[in-house]
Design a protein around this motif. Structure first.
Motif, PDB file in Angstrom:
ATOM      1  N   VAL A   8       1.137  -1.569  -0.160  1.00 23.25           N
ATOM      2  CA  VAL A   8       0.243   0.259   0.000  1.00 23.25           C
ATOM      3  C   VAL A   8       1.133   0.776   0.190  1.00 23.25           C
ATOM      4  N   GLU A   9       1.196   2.054  -0.728  1.00 25.62           N
ATOM      5  CA  GLU A   9       1.753   3.177  -1.190  1.00 25.62           C
ATOM      6  C   GLU A   9       1.796   3.817  -2.532  1.00 25.62           C
ATOM      7  N   ASP A  10       1.243   4.743  -2.169  1.00 27.49           N
ATOM      8  CA  ASP A  10       1.342   6.287  -3.055  1.00 27.49           C
ATOM      9  C   ASP A  10       1.999   7.125  -3.684  1.00 27.49           C
ATOM     10  N   ASN A  11       3.254   6.309  -3.604  1.00 23.14           N
ATOM     11  CA  ASN A  11       3.958   6.979  -4.245  1.00 23.14           C
ATOM     12  C   ASN A  11       4.606   6.039  -5.173  1.00 23.14           C
ATOM     13  N   MET A  52       2.539  -1.658   4.545  1.00 26.98           N
ATOM     14  CA  MET A  52       1.560  -0.577   4.381  1.00 26.98           C
ATOM     15  C   MET A  52       2.397   0.928   4.659  1.00 26.98           C
ATOM     16  N   ASP A  53       2.374   1.901   3.913  1.00 30.10           N
ATOM     17  CA  ASP A  53       3.085   3.505   4.141  1.00 30.10           C
ATOM     18  C   ASP A  53       1.682   3.933   4.853  1.00 30.10           C
ATOM     19  N   ILE A  54       2.775   4.944   5.971  1.00 31.35           N
ATOM     20  CA  ILE A  54       1.922   5.757   7.201  1.00 31.35           C
ATOM     21  C   ILE A  54       1.626   6.559   6.027  1.00 31.35           C
ATOM     22  N   ASN A  55       2.304   7.910   5.730  1.00 27.65           N
ATOM     23  CA  ASN A  55       2.238   8.535   4.819  1.00 27.65           C
ATOM     24  C   ASN A  55       1.434   8.758   3.762  1.00 27.65           C
ATOM     25  N   LEU A  56      -0.036   8.332   3.460  1.00 27.72           N
ATOM     26  CA  LEU A  56      -1.055   8.376   2.549  1.00 27.72           C
ATOM     27  C   LEU A  56      -1.746   9.920   2.295  1.00 27.72           C
ATOM     28  N   LYS A  57      -2.764   9.939   1.330  1.00 25.65           N
ATOM     29  CA  LYS A  57      -3.123  10.901   1.096  1.00 25.65           C
ATOM     30  C   LYS A  57      -4.649  10.222   1.400  1.00 25.65           C
ATOM     31  N   THR A 104      11.762   2.406   7.630  1.00 26.38           N
ATOM     32  CA  THR A 104      11.780   3.836   7.699  1.00 26.38           C
ATOM     33  C   THR A 104      12.822   4.531   6.296  1.00 26.38           C
ATOM     34  N   LYS A 105      12.123   4.445   5.486  1.00 25.22           N
ATOM     35  CA  LYS A 105      12.681   4.417   3.718  1.00 25.22           C
ATOM     36  C   LYS A 105      13.455   6.172   4.475  1.00 25.22           C
ATOM     37  N   PRO A 106      14.744   5.887   3.052  1.00 21.60           N
ATOM     38  CA  PRO A 106      13.918   4.830   2.007  1.00 21.60           C
ATOM     39  C   PRO A 106      14.486   3.290   2.727  1.00 21.60           C
TER      40      PRO A 106
HETATM   41 MN    MN Z   1       3.065   8.423   1.236  1.00 23.91          MN
END
Ligand code: MN
Length: 133
Positions: A8-11, A52-57, A104-106
């Protein structure tokens, strides 16, 4: 059968990169680009693990993770939080909201497959570990 991993990733670049590395390691991937879509795909497909990406729109990833963990059919599916915010307290927050782990990303894609294998309870060659051995 290859383990199926829901990303799950918005980028889009991050989604394709994570997908490529997981597929090279022999996993099947499922894709979602929002928390809402992630919940829908998780319910429909019951993946073996969720990144799961945390920072999603819209709905954030921790809220989506908490909703997924309330589903009896999904509560044992490991959810690994992905975030660029390497801040003190984020890991505790992710675990408190139902995530099983945290990256953590990257993302370090050299070690990524073995980290995922660890969360799946697999050895590096993709076989399930025998708990009796
Ligand atoms: Mn994101």
């Amino acid at each position: 059968m290859a383990a199926r991993i829901l990303i799950v990733e918005d980028n889009e670049d991050n989604l394709q990169l994570a997908s490529k590395f997981l597929e090279m390691a022999g996993y099947e991937t499922l894709h979602a680009r929002s928390g809402e879509e992630g919940i829908a795909v998780a319910i429909k497909s019951v993946p073996d693990l969720i990144l799961m990406d945390i920072n999603l729109k819209g709905m954030d990833g921790l809220t989506a993770a908490a909703i997924i963990k309330k589903d009896p059919a999904l509560k044992t599916v490991p959810i690994i939080a992905l975030t660029a915010r390497a801040m003190v307290g984020d890991m505790e927050m992710a675990i408190a909201r139902g995530c099983d782990g945290y990256l953590t990303k990257p993302v370090n894609f050299r070690t990524f497959p073995s980290v995922i294998a660890g969360y799946l309870g697999e050895t590096d060659d993709g076989k399930k570990e025998n708990p009796d051995s």
